[in-house]
Design an enzyme around this catalytic site. Sequence first.
Site, short mmCIF file in Angstrom:
data_model
loop_
_atom_site.label_atom_id
_atom_site.label_comp_id
_atom_site.label_asym_id
_atom_site.label_seq_id
_atom_site.Cartn_x
_atom_site.Cartn_y
_atom_site.Cartn_z
N LYS A 195 0.86 -1.18 0.00
CA LYS A 195 0.00 0.00 0.00
C LYS A 195 0.89 1.23 0.00
CE LYS A 195 -3.46 2.44 2.73
NZ LYS A 195 -4.44 2.36 3.83
N LYS A 248 -2.17 -1.45 -3.83
CA LYS A 248 -3.05 -0.29 -3.72
C LYS A 248 -2.24 0.99 -3.76
CE LYS A 248 -5.95 1.95 -0.35
NZ LYS A 248 -6.46 2.00 0.98
C1 PBG Z 1 -7.26 3.24 5.92
C2 PBG Z 1 -7.58 3.19 4.48
C3 PBG Z 1 -7.43 4.19 3.51
C4 PBG Z 1 -7.99 3.67 2.35
C5 PBG Z 1 -8.40 2.38 2.64
N1 PBG Z 1 -8.13 2.10 3.95
C6 PBG Z 1 -6.95 5.57 3.61
C7 PBG Z 1 -5.56 5.85 3.93
O1 PBG Z 1 -4.71 4.99 4.07
O2 PBG Z 1 -5.29 7.04 4.09
C8 PBG Z 1 -8.12 4.39 1.04
C9 PBG Z 1 -9.21 3.89 0.15
C10 PBG Z 1 -9.54 4.78 -0.98
O3 PBG Z 1 -8.92 5.84 -1.21
O4 PBG Z 1 -10.48 4.42 -1.70
N2 PBG Z 1 -5.96 3.12 6.29
#
Ligand code: PBG
Length: 324
Positions: A195, A248
Amino acid sequence: MSFPARRLRRLRKTHRLRQLVAETRLHPSDFIYPIFVSETVERPEPVPSMPDIFRYPPEEAAGEADRAFKLGIPAVLLFGTPRHKDATGSSALDREGIIPKTIRETKSLNPDGVVVTDVCLCDYTDHGHCGILKGDIVDNDATVEVLARLALSHAEAGADIVAPSDMMDGRVQAIRNALDEGGYQDVAIMSYAAKYCSAFYGPFRDAVGSAPQFGDRKSYQMDPPNAREALQEIQLDIEEGADIVMVKPALAYLDVISRVRDRFDLPLAAYNVSGEYAMAKLAAERNLADEKQLVLEILTSIKRAGADIIISYHAPQAARWLRE
Ligand code: PBG
């Protein structure tokens, strides 16, 4: 021999011919549909940064999940916004909290639908970071302990898959241990393994109110220039017990998806995140592109890159288009 001997246009002549030789096929069963559940709304309320996306109270969220299942989408991914936020995200551990409640509602309406839950503290903390702070730093090991308890509480409420999105080191193993000790050997883990720290999460943070109140997430989420490091993240999560791994965001990281697919054999998910969704919606709204063609092209590219599973806010609309 007449020239040219091979004419690739022969197989592009008609819709049926193109269908016959398509190398990548989208299907409603490719999708996981993310749903926002909120303790602070009485009825579905639109998310301003994400056209056609709503925040739901638990009962209505279960209804929205049911509509997705009926379109042939196998799974939903639940995100919860509690009324009460504090420094340690204590409401995350409430067994009667927003997510356990929504899991039970969803399962009672549709026992077959796969329920995946986001496991992270950022929706529950008042500072918006994904874990417990020690000074200005997110404390890895203290956070992992809480995440394991959070995952266990989702399993107790009936989640089929828990999905840690925090990017702490070692959390997959801690969650696996907690689930096994709790008697939930059959609950799977989909880890947000690679991520990235991305500007594409902006609209999501608006939806759940999780923007960090100071600093950023660079000390725990991955740095965009790195792809080999993503392979290490994936490798470690597999060793720690992940059942499904994720890359992601999706679109700016198609090369990473492709490399992970080449190297590993686990089911691979890609998250078509909120910023990617909003860009496509806004472009269509301004008549810069045909929405159906644009969205199906985007989703196809993610699958072509090698994802087995696409997490997308477009899922219900795409499923409807694919059934036309
Ligand atoms: C939580 C999380 C996030 C997303 C999914 N889980 C936000 C982040 O890490 O700031 C983003 C999902 C999206 O943008 O659709 N940690």
